[in-house]
Design an enzyme around this catalytic site. Structure first.
Site, PDB file in Angstrom:
ATOM      1  N   ASP A  11      25.292  -9.354 -53.278  1.00  0.00           N
ATOM      2  CA  ASP A  11      25.091 -10.719 -52.833  1.00  0.00           C
ATOM      3  C   ASP A  11      26.410 -11.455 -53.066  1.00  0.00           C
ATOM      4  O   ASP A  11      27.282 -10.988 -53.804  1.00  0.00           O
ATOM      5  CB  ASP A  11      23.954 -11.343 -53.649  1.00  0.00           C
ATOM      6  CG  ASP A  11      23.838 -12.833 -53.425  1.00  0.00           C
ATOM      7  OD1 ASP A  11      23.642 -13.249 -52.272  1.00  0.00           O
ATOM      8  OD2 ASP A  11      23.990 -13.578 -54.409  1.00  0.00           O
ATOM      9  N   ASP A  13      26.936 -15.584 -53.165  1.00  0.00           N
ATOM     10  CA  ASP A  13      26.831 -16.799 -53.982  1.00  0.00           C
ATOM     11  C   ASP A  13      26.056 -16.536 -55.266  1.00  0.00           C
ATOM     12  O   ASP A  13      24.918 -16.093 -55.225  1.00  0.00           O
ATOM     13  CB  ASP A  13      26.147 -17.916 -53.187  1.00  0.00           C
ATOM     14  CG  ASP A  13      27.005 -18.410 -52.029  1.00  0.00           C
ATOM     15  OD1 ASP A  13      28.165 -18.788 -52.273  1.00  0.00           O
ATOM     16  OD2 ASP A  13      26.518 -18.410 -50.882  1.00  0.00           O
TER      17      ASP A  13
END
Length: 218
Positions: A11, A13
């Site tokens: 991922d 953020d």
């Protein structure tokens, strides 16, 4: 020790980039712009990792459907005004570089838009290390498994040789739905208690722990 995973999907953020607070602030500012009650910080943090429209619908559920395009526009205005000031978590660049040198295939699966991810990859300098990327405006949003399924198909890697690394329940549920291992990090958007309720191979509390775990176990 033989490597356990051929493909590591991150991922963005809250996992590689320290951006969760900026996202929360942009959601709150956009709510104020539309004269809507601000969601709690916990509610705003919970939606990080979802596609933007889905995230804003969850964060500001009382907003009329016709006002969501304006909400999206104001969110992007506030986020883009500060995204050039955001930085990777300490050690993240070196960690990705080390994994690349070690021969791992690397990818990103993110709730960001394609434009937003491209900006972040260029700004951070990490772009050349990744073999594939998927964004929420070109796939089903997490926790749907499509991002991971498309990445694995593109790179020709089996589920049992793939690891998903993320800071939200959305990431870990996507990993489960795709049949891949999920590694949780508790220094991003979602609290440790929420991540503990998900299926994980491990749950790490700092960027340094993440880098060490990947070096020793991935």
């Amino acid at each position: 020790m033989a490597k356990r995973f051929d493909l590591i999907v991150f991922d963005w953020d809250g996992t590689l980039m320290d951006s969760a607070a900026a996202i929360v602030n942009a959601i709150l500012a956009a709510s104020r712009d539309l004269n809507m009650p601000e969601p709690s910080e916990a509610r705003a943090r919970h939606v990080i990792g979802l596609g933007l429209v889905d995230a804003l619908r969850h964060a500001v559920p009382d907003l009329s459907e016709s006002d969501y395009p304006r909400m999206v526009e104001r969110y992007r205005y506030h986020y883009l005004a500060q995204d050039h000031e955001l930085s990777l978590f300490p050690g993240a660049y070196a960690m990705i570089e080390e994994l690349s040198v070690a021969g791992r295939m690397l990818a990103v699966a993110t709730g960001k838009s394609r434009l937003g991810l491209n900006r972040a990859l260029e700004h951070s300098g990490l772009g050349p290390f990744f073999h594939a990327t998927r964004c929420a405006d070109e796939c089903f949003s997490k926790p749907h498994p499509a991002m991971l399924e498309e990445i694995m198909d593109e790179l020709g890697v089996a589920r049992d040789r793939t690891l998903m690394v993320g800071d939200t329940t959305h990431d870990l549920q996507m990993a489960k739905n795709a049949g891949v291992a999920g590694l949780g990090v508790a220094f991003g958007a979602h609290p440790r208690a929420a991540l503990e309720a998900e299926e994980v191979v491990d749950l790490l509390d700092s960027p340094a722990e993440l880098a060490l775990w990947l070096r020793e176990n991935a």
